[in-house]
Scaffold this motif. Structure first.
Motif, PDB file in Angstrom:
ATOM      1  N   PRO A   1      -2.902  28.251  28.093  1.00 41.22           N
ATOM      2  CA  PRO A   1      -3.126  29.419  28.970  1.00 41.22           C
ATOM      3  C   PRO A   1      -4.543  29.533  29.500  1.00 41.22           C
ATOM      4  N   VAL A   2      -5.531  29.024  28.758  1.00 44.48           N
ATOM      5  CA  VAL A   2      -6.915  29.224  29.194  1.00 44.48           C
ATOM      6  C   VAL A   2      -7.153  28.571  30.541  1.00 44.48           C
ATOM      7  N   ALA A   3      -6.480  27.438  30.783  1.00 44.56           N
ATOM      8  CA  ALA A   3      -6.702  26.738  32.042  1.00 44.56           C
ATOM      9  C   ALA A   3      -6.048  27.430  33.214  1.00 44.56           C
ATOM     10  N   ILE A   4      -5.164  28.396  32.950  1.00 44.63           N
ATOM     11  CA  ILE A   4      -4.362  28.986  34.021  1.00 44.63           C
ATOM     12  C   ILE A   4      -4.754  30.427  34.279  1.00 44.63           C
ATOM     13  N   GLN A   5      -5.069  31.191  33.218  1.00 44.17           N
ATOM     14  CA  GLN A   5      -5.163  32.628  33.409  1.00 44.17           C
ATOM     15  C   GLN A   5      -6.441  33.007  34.130  1.00 44.17           C
ATOM     16  N   HIS A   6      -6.407  34.183  34.765  1.00 46.56           N
ATOM     17  CA  HIS A   6      -7.566  34.695  35.475  1.00 46.56           C
ATOM     18  C   HIS A   6      -8.540  35.289  34.474  1.00 46.56           C
ATOM     19  N   ASP A   7      -9.821  35.053  34.711  1.00 47.19           N
ATOM     20  CA  ASP A   7     -10.848  35.610  33.849  1.00 47.19           C
ATOM     21  C   ASP A   7     -11.777  36.451  34.701  1.00 47.19           C
ATOM     22  N   PHE A   8     -12.479  37.395  34.074  1.00 47.74           N
ATOM     23  CA  PHE A   8     -13.257  38.353  34.842  1.00 47.74           C
ATOM     24  C   PHE A   8     -14.745  38.283  34.523  1.00 47.74           C
ATOM     25  N   ARG A   9     -15.190  37.163  33.953  1.00 47.68           N
ATOM     26  CA  ARG A   9     -16.612  37.006  33.731  1.00 47.68           C
ATOM     27  C   ARG A   9     -17.246  36.301  34.916  1.00 47.68           C
ATOM     28  N   TYR A  10     -18.551  36.481  35.075  1.00 51.68           N
ATOM     29  CA  TYR A  10     -19.228  36.071  36.299  1.00 51.68           C
ATOM     30  C   TYR A  10     -19.128  34.568  36.521  1.00 51.68           C
ATOM     31  N   ARG A  11     -19.505  33.795  35.508  1.00 54.36           N
ATOM     32  CA  ARG A  11     -19.499  32.340  35.698  1.00 54.36           C
ATOM     33  C   ARG A  11     -18.098  31.801  35.938  1.00 54.36           C
ATOM     34  N   PRO A  12     -17.094  32.168  35.121  1.00 58.74           N
ATOM     35  CA  PRO A  12     -15.740  31.701  35.443  1.00 58.74           C
ATOM     36  C   PRO A  12     -15.245  32.189  36.788  1.00 58.74           C
ATOM     37  N   LEU A  13     -15.610  33.409  37.180  1.00 58.90           N
ATOM     38  CA  LEU A  13     -15.154  33.908  38.483  1.00 58.90           C
ATOM     39  C   LEU A  13     -15.734  33.086  39.625  1.00 58.90           C
ATOM     40  N   VAL A  14     -17.033  32.800  39.551  1.00 59.59           N
ATOM     41  CA  VAL A  14     -17.656  32.032  40.626  1.00 59.59           C
ATOM     42  C   VAL A  14     -17.015  30.657  40.718  1.00 59.59           C
ATOM     43  N   HIS A  15     -16.701  30.058  39.565  1.00 64.50           N
ATOM     44  CA  HIS A  15     -16.085  28.735  39.588  1.00 64.50           C
ATOM     45  C   HIS A  15     -14.661  28.801  40.101  1.00 64.50           C
TER      46      HIS A  15
ATOM     47  N   LYS B   1     -10.833  42.372  45.596  1.00 63.76           N
ATOM     48  CA  LYS B   1     -10.034  43.454  46.190  1.00 63.76           C
ATOM     49  C   LYS B   1      -8.829  42.903  46.933  1.00 63.76           C
ATOM     50  N   GLU B   2      -9.039  41.803  47.652  1.00 67.51           N
ATOM     51  CA  GLU B   2      -7.951  41.263  48.454  1.00 67.51           C
ATOM     52  C   GLU B   2      -6.817  40.753  47.579  1.00 67.51           C
ATOM     53  N   ARG B   3      -7.154  40.195  46.415  1.00 64.98           N
ATOM     54  CA  ARG B   3      -6.144  39.558  45.583  1.00 64.98           C
ATOM     55  C   ARG B   3      -5.827  40.335  44.312  1.00 64.98           C
ATOM     56  N   SER B   4      -6.455  41.489  44.093  1.00 64.04           N
ATOM     57  CA  SER B   4      -6.243  42.277  42.870  1.00 64.04           C
ATOM     58  C   SER B   4      -6.491  41.444  41.625  1.00 64.04           C
ATOM     59  N   LEU B   5      -7.600  40.703  41.613  1.00 61.30           N
ATOM     60  CA  LEU B   5      -7.861  39.819  40.482  1.00 61.30           C
ATOM     61  C   LEU B   5      -8.090  40.599  39.199  1.00 61.30           C
ATOM     62  N   ASP B   6      -8.626  41.818  39.307  1.00 53.64           N
ATOM     63  CA  ASP B   6      -8.856  42.583  38.085  1.00 53.64           C
ATOM     64  C   ASP B   6      -7.531  42.935  37.422  1.00 53.64           C
ATOM     65  N   SER B   7      -6.527  43.244  38.256  1.00 54.03           N
ATOM     66  CA  SER B   7      -5.217  43.570  37.691  1.00 54.03           C
ATOM     67  C   SER B   7      -4.603  42.350  37.024  1.00 54.03           C
ATOM     68  N   TYR B   8      -4.726  41.190  37.686  1.00 56.72           N
ATOM     69  CA  TYR B   8      -4.195  39.972  37.082  1.00 56.72           C
ATOM     70  C   TYR B   8      -4.871  39.681  35.748  1.00 56.72           C
ATOM     71  N   ALA B   9      -6.212  39.773  35.728  1.00 54.58           N
ATOM     72  CA  ALA B   9      -6.927  39.440  34.501  1.00 54.58           C
ATOM     73  C   ALA B   9      -6.529  40.381  33.369  1.00 54.58           C
TER      74      ALA B   9
END
Lengths: 242, 622
Positions: free
Chosen positions: B252-266, B382-390
């Motif tokens: 799951p780590v390779a797939i799920q959305h994360d909300f930390r700065y470095r993983p988000l930028v990547h 905002k466009e993709r609701s990434l916070d909700s996914y994470a």
């Protein structure tokens, strides 16, 4: 400390010796003619290029020192004379480097006349010329400091999208609610205006200081007024006390 | 000894650029010696995060080219080659030598050049009568990309597909394992350490671990090996542990959305080789570099995105306060009227202001950079609701389930097709048992969004065939039980650790927990069955378990086969910093993957399995 690389050169040489023994002994009929003229010309080119590189390095160091002197704009320890001397010296060195580059171009043209055309040599020279132009630009920047420009501070626009937030979740909600099209422009303009305003203020203060010093030192009438006041005070003192 | 991979690799490259001679005390080459650098595509990727153009100039490199580019002769200048040892590069070197392009050739291969290739090189130079051109031949053992001080990648792609391809033969798998072992050997050679190797049983991790153990053993037997410690007995007791894992260990780590700065930028902006390009505010593309020279990135890369936004605001306010201080001291705001009695004091303030301007300009550039990056990130979020996914994916991983309404609502809401596919796969992995009606509803919702369901079906298939994912899931869920045990235990330190874990609001990855157990050497039902390899120990004692193998370690190298990402890297760095005393963990992987990259590999595997009856009936080769 252990070295993290391995030298395979000796192994390579051993392989060459082995392959030489295995290979058929072919006696070289025609000895390869060493292009001594071309080699001498290349060596001369390389030596001149090295000297130009060294000259560029020394000139850049002098320009750095000039930058430091120009920043030390002290009122009572004015290094203006040293700045002017260094400026003249740097100008002369840049002229000399220009002449050396022309000589290098001549050597290269001679090589091209011999048929030794080399595009990478042009790239090599271009690199040196670019470094030279960069040094010129740095020098021009230093010269432009003598003419400070007055900047009017621009009014700042709306705050960044994550301001006025108390905690993480509320901050996130606030960010999601704010429109994003105006935020980056406003924030960018604020920072730029702050920087421009700061530079303008520093330059304005410097100009005011200089103007005030000139005004004080060249005011003869002020000197006379001070003298008259002193005399009047002295006479009043003697009259009333005696 | 502190393992700093980036520093060591940079030192090795600087020595290589200095023609493998010792550097000066100032660390710069002799100004009179110019040289040309020739590299291939792979070595360019190795160099670009470490060396900049001005650094090349400092080491005397005036020109640099790709080896495949047509180059004109530049006599009287030595050339430094940094290439991979393969047939095309060797042929190219022989061609350059025969044309007498340069005064001398200093050959540096990124890893050990095999004997047959060295023979080809010798034969080629002998036939073209250019033996005198080749000055030096070195194996550099630098065939890996170091992105940060404790982060490296072997830049092999795409590993996961090759390892799990049902049609892959034994020969291809063995070639891939040898390639991974070669890269890991380069990392260990650069660090000059011989680690104790731990890995789970079975699968690619065991294959890589045993092959690496054999490789190091063979190398230790030969003379002038790279790991000679010169009688330094103190460092031999501080050997690190090398933990090797497979991607299926924690899928799951390779797939799920994360909300930390470095993983988000990547993941969102596509950080690659410490560089990224984003849409600027004027519409053009802006390119930024994020590495250890960026103090904001180093300090705040592991924070959650809202905290990063707060930090940017804090830095901006601090900067504006400093600027206001400069303005107030120079007194330029209120007109030309001036008080002459404070002349000396104001002049001193003016000097301080002039000196502080460059530092303020640099800070402004850093704030600008991260403001732009954060703004673009915010738009994507905002466009993709990434916070909700994470948040929902994290809830699913912790609780092991989700309400049907929430599940279908997310799949029909905002987000790209890849976002929904990733969410569906996380749902599938986190479920204890497969609910057929829910799975069919999920597939129907995915088809409504025109999502290719090959990856989803592939994960469903391997979930029914393979229990390793289930063990990873149960391991993740038992995290709560571990915290509960600590809380209800009698020890104060256990309560403190439990409270700290709960307060951090961060679910610990199974990888981090396993690495923690391996470092501490505690008895753990999961890690006790792990294999151990000690390349320094005699082969006959393979069955004996000495305390040396399982003792606590100060340093660790964690390697993930089949792709990794910044989420695992951040998790391991947090683990290292929270340990008492502090530990040092280096994270490496075959390649750095975003969630989209990994799901694309899953899709490819699903298509391979779905193409015909033979594929669907075979099991994945592991």
């Amino acid at each position: 400390m252990a070295s993290s690389y391995r030298d395979r050169t000796s192994e390579f040489r051993l392989l060459l010796e082995t392959l030489k023994k295995i290979g058929s002994p072919v006696q070289p009929e025609n000895a390869p003619s060493t292009s001594h003229g071309e080699s001498y010309s290349r060596s001369e080119f390389n030596r001149k290029a090295s000297r130009i590189g060294l000259g560029i390095h020394e000139t850049s160091q002098k320009i750095a020192r000039l930058t430091q002197l120009a920043r030390k704009s002290s009122m009572f320890n004015d290094p203006a004379v040293e700045i002017q001397e260094l400026t003249v010296l740097i100008k002369n060195e840049i002229t000399a480097l220009n002449s050396a580059l022309f000589d290098l171009q001549t050597v290269q043209n001679t090589d091209m006349a011999d048929g030794g055309y080399s595009q990478d040599t042009i790239v090599h020279s271009t690199a040196n010329i670019k470094a030279h132009e960069n040094r010129k630009q740095i020098f021009s920047k230093n010269a432009s400091r003598e003419n400070p420009l007055q900047h009017q501070p621009k009014p700042t626009t709306e705050p960044p999208p994550w301001s006025n937030s108390s905690n993480a979740s509320e901050s996130l909600h606030q960010e999601l609610a704010l429109p994003s099209n105006g935020a980056p422009v406003g924030n960018q303009l604020r920072i730029d205006d702050n920087m421009d305003e700061s530079s303008a203020n520093v330059e304005g203060a410097h100009s005011s200081l200089l103007r005030h010093l000139n005004r004080i030192s060249s005011n003869r009438w002020l000197l006379i007024k001070i003298f008259v006041i002193l005399i009047l005070f002295l006479m009043i003192f003697i009259f009333f006390v005696a | 000894m502190s393992l700093n991979l980036r520093q060591k690799q940079t030192e090795c490259i600087a020595r290589m650029l200095n023609l493998n001679q010792p550097l000066n005390a100032a660390g710069t080459a002799n100004e009179d010696v110019y040289k040309i650098l020739i590299y291939d595509k792979f070595c360019q990727n190795i160099l670009s995060p470490l060396i900049h153009v001005k650094d090349l100039r400092k080491h005397g490199v005036t020109l640099y080219f790709l080896i495949d580019k047509d180059r004109k002769p530049v006599h009287d200048v030595p050339a430094v080659y940094f290439v991979q040892p393969n047939v095309s590069n060797v042929q190219r070197i022989v061609s350059d030598a025969s044309k007498s392009l340069y005064q001398s050739l200093h050959l540096n291969f990124s890893t050990s050049i095999p004997r047959p290739l060295l023979e080809d090189l010798a034969a080629g130079t002998l036939n073209s009568d250019s033996i005198q051109r080749v000055s030096k031949v070195h194996d550099q053992y630098l065939e890996f990309v170091t992105l940060e001080d404790n982060l490296f990648s072997l830049a092999h792609k795409p590993c996961y597909v090759q390892l799990n391809d049902p049609s892959a033969g034994d020969k291809e798998i063995e070639e891939l394992v040898e390639k991974i072992v070669g890269g890991l050997f380069c990392v260990l050679a650069t660090l000059a350490v011989v680690p104790v190797i731990r890995c789970p049983r079975g699968g690619p991790a065991e294959m890589v671990a045993s092959a690496l153990d054999q490789r190091i053993r063979d190398h230790l037997l030969s003379k002038n090996n790279l790991f000679t410690e010169g009688g330094n007995f103190v460092s031999s007791f501080q050997r690190p542990v090398l933990c090797i894992f497979d991607r299926n260990f924690e899928l799951p780590v390779a797939i799920q959305h994360d909300f930390r700065y470095r993983p988000l930028v990547h993941d969102v902006l596509g950080l690659r080789l410490n560089r990224l390009s984003v849409q600027g505010e004027k519409g053009g593309m802006r390119s930024y570099e994020l590495d250890s020279a960026d103090s904001f990135w180093v300090a705040n890369g592991s924070l959650e995105f809202p905290e990063v936004a707060v930090e940017i605001e804090t830095q901006l306010n601090k900067y504006k306060k400093d600027v206001d201080e400069v303005n107030k001291r120079t007194g330029g705001t209120h007109g030309a009227e001036f008080d002459g009695t404070d002349l000396i004091g104001n002049t001193k303030h003016l000097m301080n202001a002039v000196n502080s301007l460059p530092e303020l300009t640099e800070r402004k550039q850093v704030i600008d950079k991260h403001t732009n990056i954060a703004t673009v990130l915010l738009g994507e979020i905002k466009e993709r609701s990434l916070d909700s996914y994470a948040k929902k994916e994290n809830d699913m991983m912790v609780r092991g389930g989700i309400e049907r309404g929430d599940l279908l609502g997310v799949l029909r809401g905002k987000g790209t097709k890849m976002d929904k596919l990733r969410f569906a796969i996380i749902y599938l992995i986190s479920s204890e048992t497969i609910n057929l009606s829910e799975v069919e509803a999920v597939e129907a919702a995915l088809r409504e969004s025109e999502v290719d369901t090959a990856a989803f079906q592939y994960v469903k298939k391997i979930k029914s065939l393979n229990v390793s994912l289930a063990s990873a899931n149960s391991a993740s869920r038992s995290n709560i039980v571990d915290w509960a045990e600590k809380l209800y235990g009698q020890s104060i330190s256990a309560v403190t650790a439990g409270v700290k874990n709960l307060l951090s609001n961060d679910r610990q990855l199974a990888l981090a927990r396993t690495v923690e157990a391996l470092i501490e050497g505690r008895t753990n039902p999961e890690t006790d069955v792990y294999l151990s390899f000690d390349p320094r120990a005699p082969k006959s004692g393979s069955g004996a378990s000495s305390s040396h193998l399982k003792g606590p370690f100060k340093e660790a190298i964690v390697f993930m086969i089949g792709g990794g990402n910044y989420v695992e890297y951040c998790s391991l760095q947090e683990l290292a910093q929270h340990q008492q005393p502090a530990k040092h963990i280096i994270y490496g992987t075959t390649e750095m993957l975003t969630g989209v990259d990994f799901v694309e590999q899953l899709t490819l595997l699903g298509q391979k399995m779905g193409l015909g009856n033979v594929g669907s009936s075979s099991t994945p080769a592991q």
